[in-house]
Design a protein around this motif. Structure first.
Motif, PDB file in Angstrom:
ATOM      1  N   GLU A 196      -6.176  10.242   2.011  1.00 35.18           N
ATOM      2  CA  GLU A 196      -5.575  11.380   1.323  1.00 35.18           C
ATOM      3  C   GLU A 196      -5.880  11.350  -0.172  1.00 35.18           C
ATOM      4  N   GLU A 197      -6.086  10.150  -0.729  1.00 35.11           N
ATOM      5  CA  GLU A 197      -6.466  10.045  -2.137  1.00 35.11           C
ATOM      6  C   GLU A 197      -7.902  10.496  -2.341  1.00 35.11           C
ATOM      7  N   THR A 245      -8.787   2.427  -0.854  1.00 37.04           N
ATOM      8  CA  THR A 245      -8.368   3.761  -1.270  1.00 37.04           C
ATOM      9  C   THR A 245      -8.004   4.550  -0.017  1.00 37.04           C
ATOM     10  N   ARG A 246      -6.853   5.216  -0.035  1.00 40.59           N
ATOM     11  CA  ARG A 246      -6.402   5.952   1.152  1.00 40.59           C
ATOM     12  C   ARG A 246      -7.149   7.274   1.297  1.00 40.59           C
ATOM     13  N   ASN A 253      -6.723  -3.098  -2.655  1.00 41.45           N
ATOM     14  CA  ASN A 253      -6.415  -2.444  -1.390  1.00 41.45           C
ATOM     15  C   ASN A 253      -7.397  -1.293  -1.191  1.00 41.45           C
ATOM     16  N   THR A 286     -14.717   3.311  -2.672  1.00 43.46           N
ATOM     17  CA  THR A 286     -14.457   3.364  -1.237  1.00 43.46           C
ATOM     18  C   THR A 286     -15.583   2.677  -0.479  1.00 43.46           C
ATOM     19  N   ARG A 296       0.834  -1.210   0.000  1.00 42.41           N
ATOM     20  CA  ARG A 296       0.000   0.000   0.000  1.00 42.41           C
ATOM     21  C   ARG A 296       0.864   1.254   0.000  1.00 42.41           C
ATOM     22  N   GLY A 297       0.526   2.175  -0.885  1.00 48.04           N
ATOM     23  CA  GLY A 297       1.239   3.440  -0.923  1.00 48.04           C
ATOM     24  C   GLY A 297       2.606   3.360  -1.570  1.00 48.04           C
TER      25      GLY A 297
END
Length: 447
Positions: A406-407, A403-404, A401, A423, A306-307
């Protein structure tokens, strides 16, 4: 400026409903047929009868799930099962739950009436595309019930934690008005806030904010449509009618307690599909690694990336193998989508799946995706594998994964939208804690 108001909420009366667990539900869009049946059996007053009623044999334009919902709603009001509160209030909530890796978490927020704004206002920021079917469904329900039955889940950004500073002391001084425990194990506690000074402080703290819609894009767009229809019907409207507002749950993007889970994809209806040919095409763009261990191993490998890399999981019907797909070079997304999609979207895992794999490699274009002609959405990685292997017609499954956060924020601020179901904010907001009425001329309150 955003306008946040208290409202005279409609709630279940404890004299008729002693067990609130028996009458509340998750949002309609996560209720499958089995859960719907369980909710029906729990209580004759379970709100599923309003928000997501059964389709029955013989239904027609006169008698159907929507007309039954409207009839139940107004019957329950007439008999006192549901009562409208006398005081103008907002409702503070705390949701206790286990996070993605089992850690104890608490998400804090509140329910209020928020003035509807057109997209060009910039006051609300959606991040996902919507589908026509759910919006038509929610509009018919809104027209027959004349109420917001379930809240839209929105986020505001308050890095200094000022907005709820005073409200968060409520659990120290009073018992919750309602406590409910959901099937997913989450527990929600709710307090009513009727003090005008506290309400004004919360509203003032939020007035300059834009809101990121986390969950409920279809319901927000439906509420706008309903408002516009009512304005056409009542050309003398004042703007203060309750249908100019929508029930919204608001939580702080910068506070601990927010969790985003992924929604996985199952694919069906691909003509002439051959697995080995598809794997060869994938290898042009991805490192393709076969994972021989249990499903848990694949999910852990994805989590570790992730990331750091664009990583997806992949499974196929009738095959015991599973694969980890890692994008070789982000430039392929630029070459594929430059001039067609903003940079903030091109770098999302969900875009890699939808644009590169589904559309470019498998030929499932955006219209087909939006209409779900070859695509279904599945919560939970184990459930995805079951669906692909057992449900008729399924061919492929893709694991994502989350979605974060910040995204999500970056996409919304850029005025862009992710593919639908990008999401899954967890836990869901409970339906049935409080209802926002859309009838009458004076249902909204000025604090």
């Amino acid at each position: 400026m955003a306008e946040i108001l208290p409202f005279r909420g409609i709630r279940f009366h404890p004299g008729h409903v002693p067990d609130f667990d028996a009458v509340v539900t998750p949002p309609y869009d996560v209720i499958g047929a089995d859960m719907q049946e369980r909710l029906y059996r729990r209580s004759p007053y379970n709100i599923v009868r309003l928000d997501y009623g059964k389709i029955l044999p013989g239904d027609d334009d006169v008698e159907n799930r929507y007309t039954r919902a409207g009839r139940y709603f107004h019957q329950w009001l007439a008999t006192g099962v549901l009562v409208q509160e006398k005081e103008c209030s907002i409702y503070y909530t705390e949701q206790d739950y286990a996070g993605e890796f089992g850690e104890p978490m608490t998400r804090k927020g509140f329910l209020a009436a928020v003035r509807l704004e057109d997209p060009e206002s910039g006051l609300y920021l959606p991040h996902e595309r919507t589908l026509a079917g759910p919006k038509a469904d929610r509009l018919r329900l809104m027209q027959t019930c004349r109420a917001n039955l379930s809240p839209i889940f929105s986020l505001y950004d308050d890095p200094r934690m000022r907005v709820l500073r005073d409200v968060e002391t409520l659990p120290l001084s009073s018992a919750p008005l309602v406590t409910v425990t959901m099937e997913d194990g989450s527990r929600t506690r709710m307090w009513r806030i009727s003090d005008p000074d506290r309400i004004r402080a919360v509203a003032a703290g939020l007035s300059a904010n834009s809101f990121f819609i986390a969950d409920g894009h279809h319901r927000y767009e439906t509420a706008l449509k309903y408002r516009d229809l009512r304005r056409e019907e009542i050309p003398t409207y004042t703007g203060r009618e309750s249908w100019n507002y929508v029930l919204m749950y608001l939580s702080n993007l910068s506070a601990p307690g927010l969790s985003v889970l992924p929604t996985h994809r199952a694919v069906f209806g691909l003509e002439g599909f051959r697995l080995e040919t598809f794997l060869e095409r994938l290898r042009r763009y991805f490192h393709v690694e076969e994972i021989t261990g249990p499903l848990r191993e694949l999910m852990e490998r994805m989590r570790d990336l992730r990331g750091r890399a664009h990583a997806l999981g992949f499974t196929a019907r009738g095959d015991d193998r599973r694969w980890l797909l890692t994008l070789r070079d982000e430039d392929v997304m630029k070459g594929l989508l430059e001039g067609k999609m903003a940079a903030v979207l091109r770098t999302l895992d969900v875009t890699v799946l939808h644009s590169l794999i589904l559309e470019h490699l498998l030929g499932v274009d955006q219209k087909a995706q939006e209409e779900q002609r070859n695509l279904s959405y599945v919560k939970g990685h184990e459930e995805l594998v079951r669906v692909v292997q057992e449900e008729p017609g399924m061919q492929l499954g893709f694991l994502l994964n989350p979605t974060r956060l910040e995204e999500v924020k970056a996409v919304a601020e850029a005025g862009e939208r992710m593919p639908q179901k990008s999401t899954f904010f967890f836990p869901k907001i409970v339906t049935g804690l409080v209802i926002h009425p859309l009838f009458g001329e004076a249902e909204t309150c000025r604090a």
